[in-house]
Scaffold this motif. Structure first.
Motif, PDB file in Angstrom:
ATOM      1  N   ALA A 290       1.189  -0.969  -0.438  1.00  0.00           N
ATOM      2  CA  ALA A 290      -0.422   0.228   0.188  1.00  0.00           C
ATOM      3  C   ALA A 290       0.553   0.822  -0.157  1.00  0.00           C
ATOM      4  O   ALA A 290       0.674   2.246  -0.687  1.00  0.00           O
ATOM      5  CB  ALA A 290      -0.891  -0.218   1.143  1.00  0.00           C
ATOM      6  N   ARG A 291       1.405   1.136   0.142  1.00  0.00           N
ATOM      7  CA  ARG A 291       2.817   2.934   1.134  1.00  0.00           C
ATOM      8  C   ARG A 291       4.015   2.346  -0.522  1.00  0.00           C
ATOM      9  O   ARG A 291       3.472   3.615  -1.068  1.00  0.00           O
ATOM     10  CB  ARG A 291       3.961   1.807   1.943  1.00  0.00           C
ATOM     11  CG  ARG A 291       3.334   2.430   2.781  1.00  0.00           C
ATOM     12  CD  ARG A 291       4.113   2.109   4.174  1.00  0.00           C
ATOM     13  NE  ARG A 291       4.043   1.585   5.638  1.00  0.00           N
ATOM     14  CZ  ARG A 291       3.880   1.754   7.050  1.00  0.00           C
ATOM     15  NH1 ARG A 291       5.646   1.418   6.654  1.00  0.00           N
ATOM     16  NH2 ARG A 291       3.491   1.403   7.489  1.00  0.00           N
ATOM     17  N   LEU A 292       4.026   1.114  -1.311  1.00  0.00           N
ATOM     18  CA  LEU A 292       4.442   1.565  -2.230  1.00  0.00           C
ATOM     19  C   LEU A 292       3.683   2.044  -3.443  1.00  0.00           C
ATOM     20  O   LEU A 292       3.894   3.097  -4.368  1.00  0.00           O
ATOM     21  CB  LEU A 292       4.772  -0.023  -3.155  1.00  0.00           C
ATOM     22  CG  LEU A 292       5.886   0.762  -4.177  1.00  0.00           C
ATOM     23  CD1 LEU A 292       7.480   1.452  -3.905  1.00  0.00           C
ATOM     24  CD2 LEU A 292       6.106  -1.247  -4.358  1.00  0.00           C
ATOM     25  N   ALA A 293       1.928   1.953  -3.435  1.00  0.00           N
ATOM     26  CA  ALA A 293       1.364   2.172  -4.254  1.00  0.00           C
ATOM     27  C   ALA A 293       0.873   3.226  -4.132  1.00  0.00           C
ATOM     28  O   ALA A 293       0.441   4.534  -5.631  1.00  0.00           O
ATOM     29  CB  ALA A 293       0.141   1.324  -4.339  1.00  0.00           C
ATOM     30  N   GLY A 294       1.241   3.963  -2.873  1.00  0.00           N
ATOM     31  CA  GLY A 294       0.923   5.432  -2.321  1.00  0.00           C
ATOM     32  C   GLY A 294       1.982   6.197  -3.178  1.00  0.00           C
ATOM     33  O   GLY A 294       1.617   7.821  -3.728  1.00  0.00           O
ATOM     34  N   HIS A 295       3.226   6.028  -2.797  1.00  0.00           N
ATOM     35  CA  HIS A 295       4.311   6.697  -3.381  1.00  0.00           C
ATOM     36  C   HIS A 295       4.249   7.272  -5.166  1.00  0.00           C
ATOM     37  O   HIS A 295       4.771   7.769  -5.837  1.00  0.00           O
ATOM     38  CB  HIS A 295       5.871   5.995  -3.293  1.00  0.00           C
ATOM     39  CG  HIS A 295       6.929   6.179  -3.997  1.00  0.00           C
ATOM     40  ND1 HIS A 295       7.310   7.174  -3.417  1.00  0.00           N
ATOM     41  CD2 HIS A 295       7.841   5.398  -4.868  1.00  0.00           C
ATOM     42  CE1 HIS A 295       8.468   7.352  -4.762  1.00  0.00           C
ATOM     43  NE2 HIS A 295       8.774   6.242  -4.935  1.00  0.00           N
ATOM     44  N   ARG A 296       4.124   5.204  -5.456  1.00  0.00           N
ATOM     45  CA  ARG A 296       3.540   6.166  -7.371  1.00  0.00           C
ATOM     46  C   ARG A 296       2.683   6.944  -7.504  1.00  0.00           C
ATOM     47  O   ARG A 296       2.815   7.422  -8.266  1.00  0.00           O
ATOM     48  CB  ARG A 296       3.448   4.195  -7.690  1.00  0.00           C
ATOM     49  CG  ARG A 296       4.759   3.210  -7.770  1.00  0.00           C
ATOM     50  CD  ARG A 296       4.637   1.824  -8.119  1.00  0.00           C
ATOM     51  NE  ARG A 296       6.374   1.596  -7.762  1.00  0.00           N
ATOM     52  CZ  ARG A 296       6.032  -0.131  -7.660  1.00  0.00           C
ATOM     53  NH1 ARG A 296       5.010  -0.769  -8.184  1.00  0.00           N
ATOM     54  NH2 ARG A 296       7.144  -0.475  -7.836  1.00  0.00           N
ATOM     55  N   ALA A 297       1.325   6.558  -7.398  1.00  0.00           N
ATOM     56  CA  ALA A 297       0.642   7.251  -6.915  1.00  0.00           C
ATOM     57  C   ALA A 297       0.792   9.129  -7.339  1.00  0.00           C
ATOM     58  O   ALA A 297       0.656   9.763  -8.047  1.00  0.00           O
ATOM     59  CB  ALA A 297      -0.750   7.323  -6.092  1.00  0.00           C
ATOM     60  N   ALA A 298       2.035   8.890  -5.946  1.00  0.00           N
ATOM     61  CA  ALA A 298       1.939  10.622  -5.836  1.00  0.00           C
ATOM     62  C   ALA A 298       2.899  11.324  -7.116  1.00  0.00           C
ATOM     63  O   ALA A 298       3.309  12.226  -8.221  1.00  0.00           O
ATOM     64  CB  ALA A 298       3.257  10.990  -4.756  1.00  0.00           C
ATOM     65  N   LEU A 299       3.725  10.335  -7.349  1.00  0.00           N
ATOM     66  CA  LEU A 299       4.716  10.771  -8.760  1.00  0.00           C
ATOM     67  C   LEU A 299       4.005  10.459 -10.060  1.00  0.00           C
ATOM     68  O   LEU A 299       4.363  11.200 -10.519  1.00  0.00           O
ATOM     69  CB  LEU A 299       5.533   8.919  -8.849  1.00  0.00           C
ATOM     70  CG  LEU A 299       7.514   8.831  -8.193  1.00  0.00           C
ATOM     71  CD1 LEU A 299       7.504   8.408  -8.369  1.00  0.00           C
ATOM     72  CD2 LEU A 299       8.160  10.509  -8.307  1.00  0.00           C
ATOM     73  N   SER A 300       2.932   9.690 -10.229  1.00  0.00           N
ATOM     74  CA  SER A 300       2.478   9.606 -11.278  1.00  0.00           C
ATOM     75  C   SER A 300       1.658  11.159 -11.441  1.00  0.00           C
ATOM     76  O   SER A 300       1.170  11.500 -12.380  1.00  0.00           O
ATOM     77  CB  SER A 300       1.198   8.630 -11.441  1.00  0.00           C
ATOM     78  OG  SER A 300       0.748   8.343 -12.427  1.00  0.00           O
ATOM     79  N   GLU A 301       1.305  11.676 -10.211  1.00  0.00           N
ATOM     80  CA  GLU A 301       0.292  12.828 -10.767  1.00  0.00           C
ATOM     81  C   GLU A 301       1.677  14.230 -10.699  1.00  0.00           C
ATOM     82  O   GLU A 301       0.441  15.149 -11.477  1.00  0.00           O
ATOM     83  CB  GLU A 301       0.113  13.496  -8.959  1.00  0.00           C
ATOM     84  CG  GLU A 301      -1.201  12.493  -8.381  1.00  0.00           C
ATOM     85  CD  GLU A 301      -1.768  12.595  -6.767  1.00  0.00           C
ATOM     86  OE1 GLU A 301      -1.388  12.834  -6.503  1.00  0.00           O
ATOM     87  OE2 GLU A 301      -2.379  11.799  -6.740  1.00  0.00           O
ATOM     88  N   ALA A 302       2.429  13.680 -10.544  1.00  0.00           N
ATOM     89  CA  ALA A 302       3.525  14.508 -10.858  1.00  0.00           C
ATOM     90  C   ALA A 302       4.376  14.564 -12.033  1.00  0.00           C
ATOM     91  O   ALA A 302       5.032  15.484 -12.579  1.00  0.00           O
ATOM     92  CB  ALA A 302       4.339  14.646  -9.993  1.00  0.00           C
TER      93      ALA A 302
END
Length: 326
Positions: free
Chosen positions: A184-196
Motif C-alpha cells: 500500500a505504501r509503494l502504491a501511494g508513493h507511485r500515485a504521487a509520482l504519477s500525479e507529478a
C-alpha cells in the motif's frame, strides 16, 4: 462458557459456536449446550469471572510493536479484561492459531501482524472464537475484523511532500515484498509520482528487512549509484536511520545534498540529527480501536465495519528540503 463446556464435555469454541448460531454444530450437541445454558440461568447467580483475551505479537516488543501491545493491554485493563500475552519470535509456531480455540480460559483474541495467510484466519473464524487482526500482513478476508493505518494515503502524502520540494529522482527503501502495508505504501508513493508526471525507476527501489542495518546497506547502494537519487523515502524510521548514516559516511549533508524521510514516527525519529520527516501512524489508537471492536463482538451484535483504516499524518521536520541545484 467454561462451566458449560465442562458440563457438556465439549470445547469452549463449540459453546461459542452454539451461542453465536453457527451452522457447523451437530444438532444433538447444540441441544445439549442450549439445555446447559438454560440450567445455568436457573442457578443462583455467581460473580462473573473476568474475561481473558489472548494477545499474540510474534515479534520483539520494541518501538512499533511495543506501543501497540501497551495500548491494547492498557485498554483491556480499563474494561476489566485479563490479558494472556504471547510475544516474541518464539510465538511464530505454525500451529498457534490451530490450538487457540481450545486454549483453556481464552474468550477472544487480538492478533498483531499475524504471519499466517488468510486461509488460516478464515479457519479460525469458523471455530466461533471472536478475534481482531491488527495491522494485517495480507489482505484480510471479508468476514475477519481488522484494524490498520491508511498506508496508501500516508506514503502518497510523503512522496507528494518530496515532489513539492522539487525532487524527481526519489529512492525507495521498502520493507519485505508482498506485505500489505508495504504494498500500500509503494502504491501511494507511485500515485504521487504519477500525479507529478514522473515514472518510477527500477534501480531506485529496494526491498529489505525493516532494520537500521538493512536501511544502511540499501541507502549505500542508492547513494553510490552513478545516478543517485536526490531524496530517499524509507518505509519505516529505522530504515531511515540507516540511510542517514550512509549519507553521513559519504560526506553528504542532509537535507542539503540528499533528503531522507521515514514512516511510523516512533520516538527514534526525533532523536536523529537532523530530525526525521516521517508519517505518523496512530499506533495507540489502533490498539484502542481493536479492543473496542473485540468487545463489541463479545457483548453485542457483529460490528458492521469489519475493516477499519485510521488516518495517518505527515510530520515535516529537518531531514527533508528543496532539491540541490547543480
Amino acid at each position: 462458557m467454561r462451566d458449560i463446556a465442562a458440563e457438556v464435555g465439549v470445547s469452549i469454541a463449540t459453546v461459542s459456536r452454539v451461542l453465536n448460531d453457527h451452522a457447523n454444530v451437530a444438532p444433538r450437541t447444540r441441544d445439549l449446550v442450549l439445555r446447559a445454558v438454560e440450567r445455568s440461568r436457573l442457578r443462583d447467580p455467581e460473580p462473573d469471572a473476568p474475561r481473558t483475551v489472548y494477545v499474540r505479537c510474534p515479534y520483539v516488543l520494541t518501538d512499533y510493536f511495543g506501543l501497540l501491545v501497551s495500548s491494547i493491554a492498557e485498554t483491556l485493563k480499563l474494561h476489566g479484561v485479563r490479558v494472556l500475552l504471547d510475544a516474541g519470535e518464539s510465538s511464530q509456531q505454525a500451529d498457534a492459531l490451530a490450538r487457540l480455540p481450545d486454549e483453556p480460559g481464552v474468550d477472544a483474541a487480538i492478533l498483531i501482524l499475524p504471519p499466517e495467510d488468510g486461509d488460516r484466519l478464515v479457519a479460525l473464524s469458523r471455530t466461533g472464537l471472536p478475534f481482531v487482526v491488527v495491522d494485517p500482513r495480507t489482505p484480510p478476508p471479508p468476514d475477519v475484523a481488522a484494524v490498520s493505518a491508511a498506508h496508501f494515503a500516508g506514503a502518497r502524502a510523503l512522496t507528494g511532500h518530496l515532489v513539492g520540494l522539487g525532487h524527481r529522482d526519489i529512492g525507495v527503501v521498502a520493507g519485505p515484498a508482498e506485505w500489505l502495508a508495504g504494498d500500500a505504501r509503494l502504491a501511494g508513493h507511485r500515485a504521487a509520482l504519477s500525479e507529478a508526471g514522473v515514472l518510477p525507476v527500477a534501480h531506485h527501489l529496494w526491498h529489505v528487512e525493516p532494520t537500521a542495518e538493512a536501511g544502511h546497506r540499501a541507502a549505500a547502494a542508492l547513494l553510490d549509484h552513478p545516478h543517485r537519487p536526490t531524496a530517499i523515502a524509507c518505509f519505516n524510521d529505522k530504515l531511515a536511520v540507516g540511510a542517514l548514516r550512509a549519507a553521513r559516511e559519504r560526506g553528504l549533508r542532509v537535507p542539503d545534498d540528499v533528503s531522507v524521510a521515514g514512516f511510523d514516527d516512533i520516538d527514534l525519529s526525533q532523536a536523529t540529527h537532523p530530525r526525521l520527516t516521517t508519517v505518523r501512524q496512530p499506533l495507540r489508537e489502533m490498539g484502542r480501536i481493536a479492543v473496542t471492536q473485540l468487545l463489541r463482538m463479545l457483548d453485542g451484535p457483529r460490528p458492521e465495519a469489519l475493516h477499519i483504516e485510521l488516518a495517518t499524518t505527515l510530520v515535516v521536520r529537518e531531514s527533508t528540503g528543496p532539491v540541490a541545484r547543480g
